[in-house]
Motif scaffolding. Structure first.
Motif, mmCIF file in Angstrom:
data_model
loop_
_atom_site.group_PDB
_atom_site.id
_atom_site.type_symbol
_atom_site.label_atom_id
_atom_site.label_comp_id
_atom_site.label_asym_id
_atom_site.label_seq_id
_atom_site.Cartn_x
_atom_site.Cartn_y
_atom_site.Cartn_z
ATOM 1 N N LYS A 1 48.967 46.355 40.523
ATOM 2 C CA LYS A 1 48.417 45.367 41.436
ATOM 3 C C LYS A 1 48.618 43.995 40.817
ATOM 4 N N LEU A 2 49.570 43.314 41.386
ATOM 5 C CA LEU A 2 49.905 41.993 40.880
ATOM 6 C C LEU A 2 48.933 41.018 41.525
ATOM 7 N N ARG A 3 48.159 40.347 40.744
ATOM 8 C CA ARG A 3 47.111 39.513 41.317
ATOM 9 C C ARG A 3 47.511 38.050 41.415
ATOM 10 N N ARG A 4 47.993 37.516 40.351
ATOM 11 C CA ARG A 4 48.182 36.067 40.309
ATOM 12 C C ARG A 4 49.513 35.711 39.691
ATOM 13 N N LEU A 5 49.924 34.484 39.908
ATOM 14 C CA LEU A 5 51.223 34.058 39.395
ATOM 15 C C LEU A 5 51.067 32.928 38.400
ATOM 16 N N GLY A 6 49.847 32.719 37.915
ATOM 17 C CA GLY A 6 49.639 31.617 36.986
ATOM 18 C C GLY A 6 49.522 30.307 37.723
ATOM 19 N N MET A 7 49.741 29.230 37.046
ATOM 20 C CA MET A 7 49.565 27.928 37.667
ATOM 21 C C MET A 7 50.786 27.529 38.486
ATOM 22 N N GLU A 8 51.816 28.385 38.427
ATOM 23 C CA GLU A 8 53.003 28.086 39.221
ATOM 24 C C GLU A 8 52.870 28.692 40.603
ATOM 25 N N MET A 9 53.492 28.074 41.572
ATOM 26 C CA MET A 9 53.402 28.563 42.930
ATOM 27 C C MET A 9 54.133 29.881 43.073
ATOM 28 N N PRO B 1 57.559 34.566 48.383
ATOM 29 C CA PRO B 1 56.524 35.127 47.517
ATOM 30 C C PRO B 1 56.163 36.564 47.858
ATOM 31 N N GLU B 2 56.010 36.874 49.154
ATOM 32 C CA GLU B 2 55.584 38.223 49.513
ATOM 33 C C GLU B 2 56.558 39.259 48.970
ATOM 34 N N GLN C 1 56.152 44.414 41.603
ATOM 35 C CA GLN C 1 55.286 45.579 41.446
ATOM 36 C C GLN C 1 56.115 46.840 41.270
ATOM 37 N N VAL D 1 56.428 39.580 45.170
ATOM 38 C CA VAL D 1 55.322 40.391 44.662
ATOM 39 C C VAL D 1 55.660 41.866 44.763
#
Lengths: 376, 512, 386, 378
Positions: free
Chosen positions: D369-377, D298-299, D306, D302
């Motif tokens: 600035k990417l904040r969230r990925l939705g309901m997916e992990m 994930p890191e 970006q 992101v």
């Protein structure tokens, strides 16, 4: 300093414990506990509970040893003032950060799932204002608020998994075998964070009515939390299967989503669930932050006015701290660091304290006996 | 033009006062101011002559223990017969009783005929004994009176349930009962040449401002009229501006309200024969203040006050705002709504002013009718009338649906004022506002509001500006103007009535 | 008929009433054009004009206060002949004070005519398009007449009650329009010369006149109140409100666009929308509420005229009423003299100039006269002593 | 004190006003023909004539009014066209064909055909400036082809086409996708020496209307259009509105896409000492779609995303600037305002912005600035 009355009943202690433990963690626990253990993820809560149990025992022991004293007061007695002060600092910092992170996580949940266009700041600020309002009151108010909010916390967290068992496929839980025991321990260490919050008892035990059964209270509290987590994990695994769980960011929320019953007035309960969940998150953050502020107050031996002012003052860094993680991924890495710090504060220190105290007692007793012996 | 008006008015008034003077002269003269003789029969004749042929005048002749001729004179129905038979006649006739005077609780001796007649008329039994020049005036008043009941016009949810009744002494007792203060002064006055109505002017010595009290008494004294049947007579005769639509003296059925106002340094006026007492001076806030405000907790009281103020403004202005918006400034109504409103109005043949006037008139008629209708039917007719007429008028295309809503809200709004006479003023002023709104739109409404405002600020009630404490601004009085601050903050009485004893809560008496 | 006022004392004006009187007389139709007039010479920095203008106004008001303090409880009319006359020959004072009084009254009289005409123009061009201008004027005058029927204390109270109706709409507009504001329009501030600053201040001078009515009304001020402070507060309130409106106007429109709109403040109302409010397009409502502001300006000035005449002829309230009625007729015709909107604005700026003269010249000249008198009497006194 | 004062003078007031026979401006709702939208075209036959089309609702046909039901929504409005030499002339001609007085207080849309806009609309706008009934908040729109087509659509969702259009624009504004360009803004921007106006640009087909971007003006003349992607970049840089979702092809995949939904946009303009401007724009938002799994932690995901979005947005902004500067030479970015505000003496006085904008160096820097990925992990 004003004289704090010791008037927390056993049930109040229990409810403080439950509501400090059950917070945002429950939203992710099906995923975290199945990450390594896969279909046997339900062992996670058990092993976590075992680890936490040791620390709780230590805290109960300390509570019985120092009735009417908070850890701010008894820590220096055991460790001496230098190490004691360091430990107190550590404890306060941990609570502080934990409150900030919890607030942020809750904000994320709300923003992702229910109010996508509301700025995150607004949600955090409103939540923190609520906490601030609580912090303006005396400690007995905290106990009463916790007591009253317990149904809001237990009902949904028990009801949702139970209702979702309708969609359960029990084969998801099988086969029943554990791949490696190191995974169990690792998962235990992960899931044990869900039980953090019990360390607040080091503060709150001091206000228990003399004669309140601390042991019973903490066992009840632990078991409540344990049951809730267990059921959630089982429901999560049985409904989704562990593979799907890995992809869901808030599995328990997804559980709410799949729980649909015909013949109800409303459909899709996740908004309602989150709305009620505010109560639980509020108690978690509220208890943590209150403990922080209250410890400070005790430390500096000031009155309620100091507490109010410092609550307002501390709120500002708390808010900015909660906004530090840039995105959800970063948030989780912060959370992981915090957990590491948590091991120190919530396991290591209490156990060490208890052992030291135990040893001291032993030595003292020995000395006393010696003196008695010497006397005869 | 104004000169002409003034001259005309002056002449009219002069004529009126002359007529009044004549009346009073006649009624005073009619009772010849003579003294009694020692002869019973002569005296009876004297008295009977005053009353003429009056069948309810009872003359009971008897012999006293000492064998003297005696007679007792009273008016049937105004006296307590038991008192007369048991404590006057029996006391005077039974030889065993050594006591010589009648055993009534209030006894007076006089030989003045005029006084005797007056006392007979107010329910005394007059005992005349042969050989005695003085007549005994026994207080035997005892007519049937209405018991103390809940006030009809000013009912509250929380608060005392007793209201004034028609009997003066009961009413003053209701006040005394609440205000056990020896400084409570009661001045008795008699107004009305023919009705001889008793009036009590009440105030608390040491709180009320003496000039105000004197002014009230002087004004009542200057009232010369043949009859006072209700306190409204007095109110209208003594108010500062007789032509103003606004009530400058407050009226109430509630003793608790009178007491509260006495404690604020005002003067209470009770009139015999009516359950409505008067309170002077009055200020504008009477329009929306109710005694209940002080009984409920202050958040609620304040909220309710604001609701009342809003409802009064609605009652005054909503129809005219509707007229202004729909006929002058439709651009102010949101586009989606304006299309719907135009649709509703498309069948209506009248301009919105006529429509509004028509509906308001209909509602006023309904309201008046439902007041007159016998008890249980009244409200039913009101509801049925409103529903049926409103629905039918819309269906017939006479009025638009929005108008019905507006009229309904306006009517309900005008009932939210706790003071009935204040609400009447608002109801009345609604019509000129509507007409002006029909001429100039919002501009017209504002013109009229300014006229009302000028008038209000020129009004004074017994020297107290009507809009105080808003104007002249008095921050101390603001505590009880829109918001009602908690009781513990009412440390002083409102200053605008120039109270003498300013302190309401003495700090030193309230240790924390 | 001849009812006593009760224990009626004539109430003196409290400090708050003085503030209301001055502020509501100052704030009138000038506000409707203020953003345009001030930014015509000062461009982006138009908001400086109200500040400087009010500071100037305060100097003049301060002198007026001092005059009234020297002759406590007396109006301009009453003390004028004391200033100009001598104790031995009272007629000298009467004769010499007459031109000053006349100028003052004529100025006030015409200013009422112009103000009501400007307001009539606004109403007729923007809200009531078909209504004849005369009707607006007549209704406004009738309202003024109605006020002139009453005593001074009623005037003060009316001003006090109308005060919120004047302040709140302005604040509302200014604040609501900031959602559309482009603050870049306010910059740069430092590119105008001193000369054009002066010109800019002069352009808007019309908006800070009106306090000259206090020549009359200060006589009724409560002697215990601080009149200087009342004057200061009222000018401060007016200056801040003006500044706010000008800032709002410039930041929303930009000074270039401001030069093109006749009634910038009204356009401000038009270009703002209050989210969640039931009504749209509040300009009609604003103008309706604005009636009260204009009314106070016109009525206070006219009342001062009528009341001065009453004092001049030493008559009672009845005389005042008759005069108020009679003077309205020529006033109505005067207000109709300007043939079109440009002439109206020309006349208004002429009036601004004369207000400058009156407000600065009168107090100064009076004070000079008083100082000379003082010197003379002191010398005479010394002579007598000697 | 005289008693009858109040009554007397009140009576006087009433009598006088009624003698003057009031009610000049009283015109009931149903006596006004509320024009909801105006469209202005060039007349087909005569070059010098304007064709004005108006849309007037027919109240009685509106569904839900007085419970009668509206029948088919199709004819809930009346559409009329007239020609005239000027707008007022056309309105005059229109009045002759109407039983009620025209009322422009509710006009919400002013549609202009592209043809007219390209010729310049100063003469049209003048009457809109003077008329007090016109709201400053109405939306002028440039329409591709004939402007009248915009009024003739039958959207069916709403009985009145203009209400549908209003909804479309309002909603777009709220979402931050359509710029809120009102008539008042247009006036301000044309008067202001530092900036140029732009208007929304739509295309109407038979039953529908779709927003296509904005029409860029220079003075009162339309220079050209910006498509929706460029417009979104524009409103990010100009209005701090987020614009719409950004869909980007994933590099190194066959057919993978990633979609980014900006929620908040912030911008800051800095002028360097060498007179070049830099727009710093910060976008906050979520990943709402990822069609192909990248299988990275994930890191890393992101940071990669970006960078990807930043590159894409900067490209778009570059294209936008290219078009604005070189092609249209029209400063709708409000850059001139900043220059005048902050560099009045050292730059503004010595330069003619209307000419120099073309060559003014502008850079755009995005921060994502990417904040969230939705309901997916992930």
């Amino acid at each position: 300093m004003e004289n704090q009355q010791r008037n927390f009943g056993t049930w109040q202690i229990t409810s403080i414990m439950i509501s400090s433990m059950i917070g945002v963690g429950i939203l992710t626990i099906p995923r975290t506990s199945t990450m390594l253990l896969q279909q046997a993820g339900w062992i996670g809560p058990i092993s976590g509970a075992l680890i936490a149990g040791v620390a709780v025992t230590a805290i109960v022991y300390l509570g019985n040893q120092f009735p009417g004293l908070t850890f701010v007061e008894f820590m220096p007695r055991i460790f001496g003032s230098v190490i004691g002060t360091m430990c107190i600092c550590l404890f306060i910092l941990y609570q502080f950060f934990n409150a900030g992170i919890t607030a942020r996580v809750f904000g994320e949940v709300v923003v992702t799932s229910v109010l996508p266009d509301t700025p995150l700041e607004v949600i955090i600020v409103t939540l923190l204002l609520l906490v601030l309002f609580l912090c303006c009151h005396e400690i007995e108010v905290v106990a009463r608020v916790n007591e009253l909010l317990i149904p809001f916390l237990l009902l949904p967290s028990l009801l949702i998994p139970l209702v979702s068992f309708m969609n359960a496929d029990w084969y998801n839980l099988l086969p029943f075998h554990v791949e490696s025991w190191t995974d169990v321990v690792k998962t235990g260490l992960d899931t044990y964070t869900l039980y953090t919050g019990y360390e607040l008892l080091m503060v709150y035990f001091a206000f228990a009515i003399p004669g309140a059964r601390l042991g019973v209270a903490s066992i009840t509290g632990m078991s409540f939390a344990f049951v809730v987590y267990m059921i959630s994990v089982i429901a999560g695994i049985s409904v989704f299967g562990y593979e799907e769980l890995q992809r869901l960011i808030w599995p328990t929320l997804e559980l709410v989503k799949v729980t649909q019953r015909t013949g109800w007035f409303l459909e899709r309960f996740e908004s309602a669930f989150l709305a009620i969940w505010v109560a639980s998150v509020f108690t978690t953050i509220g208890n943590m932050f209150y403990a922080t502020i209250f410890s400070l107050r005790q430390w500096f031996r000031k009155g309620i006015r100091f507490q109010r002012i410092s609550a307002i003052v501390m709120m500002v860094p708390l808010f900015f701290f909660s906004l530090i993680p840039q995105n959800i991924v970063e948030l989780y890495s912060y959370l992981k660091h915090l957990t590491t710090m948590g091991y120190m504060v919530t396991i290591f220190i209490p156990i060490l304290l208890a052992i030291t105290q135990f040893m001291r007692n032993k030595i003292n007793k020995g000395r006393k006996e010696n003196i008695e012996k010497g006397g005869t | 033009m104004s000169q002409f008006f003034q001259a005309w008015q002056k002449r009219k008034e002069a004529l009126q006062s002359k007529a009044l003077e004549q009346y009073s002269v006649e009624s005073m003269e009619s009772v010849s101011d003579v003294t009694l003789t020692t002869n019973v029969e002569e005296n009876i004749q004297l008295i009977e002559a005053q009353f003429g042929k009056c069948d309810d005048l009872v003359v009971r002749r008897f012999q006293t223990k000492s064998k003297a001729q005696a007679a007792i004179v009273f008016i049937d129905g105004m006296v307590d017969r038991n008192v007369i038979s048991d404590f006057i006649i029996r006391y005077m006739t039974t030889p065993d009783i050594t006591y010589h005077d009648p055993a009534t609780n209030e006894l007076d001796l006089t030989d003045k005929l005029r006084q005797i007649v007056r006392n007979i008329l107010s329910g005394c039994a007059v005992l005349i004994i042969d050989g005695c020049r003085n007549a005994y005036l026994n207080n035997t008043r005892g007519w049937d009176r209405r018991s103390v009941e809940e006030p009809q016009t000013e009912s509250v949810v929380r608060g005392p349930r007793d209201g004034f009744c028609e009997t003066l002494c009961v009413n003053s007792a209701l006040i005394r009962f609440r205000l056990k203060d020896p400084n409570l002064r009661v001045r008795h006055m008699v107004v009305g040449e023919r009705t001889q109505t008793d009036i009590y002017v009440m105030y608390i010595d040491g709180i009320a401002y003496p000039p105000i009290v004197e002014e009230v008494i002087a004004r009542i004294e200057s009232v010369h009229v043949d009859s006072v049947l209700e306190s409204g007579y007095i109110e209208q005769m003594i108010q500062d501006r007789r032509w103003s639509p606004f009530p400058q003296i407050q009226n109430t059925e509630r003793p608790d309200k009178v007491v509260a106002n006495l404690l604020e340094g005002k003067v209470g006026i009770l009139v015999d024969g009516t359950p409505f007492g008067l309170i002077a001076p009055a200020v504008f806030s009477q329009f929306y203040q109710s005694p209940e405000d002080y009984y409920e907790r202050f958040y609620i009281a304040t909220l309710i006050r604001f609701i009342r103020i809003i409802s009064i403004s609605i009652a005054l202005m909503l129809p005219s705002l509707y007229i202004a918006f729909s006929a002058f400034h439709p651009e102010m109504i949101p586009s989606r709504l304006v299309i719907a409103m135009a649709a509703g109005r498309s069948t209506v043949p009248f301009p919105s002013l006529v429509e509004a006037l028509f509906m308001e008139l209909a509602i006023e008629i309904l309201r008046e009718a439902s007041v007159r209708l016998p008890g249980p039917i009244g409200p039913t007719i009101g509801i049925v009338g409103a529903l049926v007429v409103g629905e039918a008028a819309v269906t017939a295309g006479l009025v638009s649906p929005v108008m019905v809503i507006i009229v309904a809200v306006t009517t309900i709004g005008s009932f939210a004022s706790p003071s009935y006479s204040a609400a009447i003023a608002i109801r009345m002023l609604r019509f000129p506002v509507m007409i002006l709104a029909g001429m100039f739109g919002l501009y017209g409404i504002m013109l009229f509001l300014i006229v009302i405002l000028i008038h209000l600020s020129s009004l004074k009630s017994f020297g107290v500006p009507y809009m105080s404490p808003l104007s002249p601004l008095n921050l101390n009085g603001m505590k009880d103007l829109f918001i009602r601050v908690p009781h513990h903050l009412f440390k002083t009485r409102p200053m605008m009535f120039h109270v003498q004893d300013k302190i309401r809560i003495r700090e030193e008496d309230n240790p924390k | 008929m001849n009812r006593r006022e009760g224990h009626g004392w004539h109430q003196t004006l409290s400090m708050w009433q003085q503030i209301c009187l001055i502020t509501s007389t100052l704030i009138g139709v000038g506000v409707l054009t203020l953003p345009r007039t001030t930014s015509s010479k000062l461009f982006e920095a138009g908001w400086i004009a109200p500040l400087i203008g009010s500071a100037g106004a305060f100097v003049s008001l301060w002198l007026i206060v001092k005059l009234s303090k020297r002759y406590p409880g007396e109006t301009f009319i009453e003390y004028s002949h004391k200033v100009w006359g001598s104790a031995r020959r009272p007629w000298v004072g009467k004769v010499f004070s007459l031109p000053w009084i006349c100028t003052y009254l004529v100025y006030l009289y015409f200013s009422t005519a112009v103000v009501s005409r400007v307001f009539g123009e606004v109403v007729v061009t923007s809200v009531l398009l078909q209504t004849p201008l005369e009707v607006i004027l007549i209704t406004m005058f009738l309202l003024v007449l109605f006020l002139c029927m009453h005593e001074v204390e009623v005037v003060a109270r009316v001003n006090e009650l109308l005060f919120p109706f004047i302040i709140l709409p302005l604040l509302f507009i200014a604040i609501a329009s900031f959602q559309k504001a482009e603050f870049g329009n306010l910059l740069p501030i430092n590119h105008v010369s001193m000369r054009s600053t002066a010109e800019g201040v002069y352009e808007g001078i019309y908006s800070y006149s009106g306090f000259e009515i206090m020549f009359v009304f200060f006589a009724y001020a409560n002697q215990n109140t601080n009149k200087e402070l009342a004057g200061f507060y009222s000018l401060l309130i007016a200056a801040l409100l003006y500044m706010l409106i000008v800032v709002a106007g410039i930041s929303v429109f930009g000074y270039e666009e401001l030069q093109r709109v006749t009634w910038p403040t009204l356009e401000l109302v038009k270009s703002t929308q209050v989210p969640g409010f039931i009504l749209e397009r509040l300009e009609s409502a604003f103008l309706a509420v604005w009636v009260s502001a204009v009314f106070t300006t016109v009525a206070n000035a006219y009342y001062a005229v009528v009341y001065s005449l009453r004092q001049l002829f030493r008559k009672g309230i009845r005389f005042q009423r008759v005069v108020a009625f009679v003077l309205l007729v020529p006033l109505f015709f005067f207000s109709r003299i300007p043939q079109n909107i440009t002439e109206v604005f020309k006349l208004a700026s002429l009036l601004g100039l004369s207000s400058l003269v009156i407000n600065l010249l009168f107090p100064v000249v009076y004070w000079v006269a008083i100082l000379i008198r003082d010197m003379v009497t002191r010398r005479e006194g010394r002579n007598v002593d000697g | 004190m005289s008693m009858g004062k109040f009554l007397r003078y009140f009576a006087l007031l009433i009598v006088c006003t009624s003698l003057l026979t009031g009610c000049w401006d009283r015109r009931e709702l149903e006596e006004r023909a509320s024009v909801l939208a105006i469209a202005i075209d060039q007349d087909e036959d005569d070059e010098n004539l304007y064709k004005m089309t108006v849309q007037i609702p027919i109240p009685i046909k509106i569904a839900g009014s007085s419970g009668k039901g509206g029948g088919s929504g199709a004819d809930a409005v009346k559409i009329m066209s007239v020609t005239g030499r000027t707008v007022t002339d056309a309105a005059n001609n229109l009045q002759m064909r109407l039983n009620q007085r025209l009322f422009l207080g509710h006009t919400r849309i002013l549609a202009l055909s592209e043809e007219i806009a390209r010729k310049g609309i100063q003469d049209i706008m003048d009457s809109f400036r003077r008329e007090p009934q016109i709201r400053r908040l109405l939306w002028p729109i440039v329409v591709r082809g004939k402007a009248s087509t915009l009024l003739e659509i039958k959207p069916r969702i709403e009985p009145i086409p203009v209400v549908f259009l209003m909804g479309l624009i309002e909603n777009g504004m709220k979402l931050g996708r359509i710029p809120d360009q009102t008539l008042g803004d247009y006036f301000n921007q044309t008067s202001n020496l530092t900036m140029e106006p732009f208007l929304n640009y739509v295309e109407a087909s038979k039953n529908e209307v779709s927003w296509k971007g904005v029409a860029v003006f220079r003075g009162h003349k339309m220079m050209g259009i910006l498509d929706h992607l460029q417009t979104w970049a524009l409103i990010q840089l100009r209005n701090e509105k987020p614009g719409g979702d950004i869909v980007i092809a994933l590099p190194k995949t066959k057919n993978g896409y990633v979609s980014f939904r900006p929620h908040f946009a912030k911008k800051k303009v800095t002028i360097q000492d060498d007179f070049s401007a830099t727009f710093h724009c910060e976008l906050q938002g979520d990943i709402v779609e990822l069609t192909e799994d990248l299988h990275i932690p994930p890191e890393q995901f992101v940071t990669q995303m970006q960078a990807l979005i930043k590159k894409e947005m900067e490209n778009r902004a570059k294209k936008l600037l290219q078009q604005l500067q070189k092609q249209y030479n029209s400063d709708i970015l409000k850059l001139g305002l900043t220059l005048r505000a902050k560099h009045y003496h050292d730059y503004w006085k010595t330069h003619d912005w209307k000419k120099d904008f073309r060559d003014f160096p502008i850079r755009v820097k995005y921060t994502i600035k990417l904040r969230r990925l939705g309901m997916e992990m992930q």
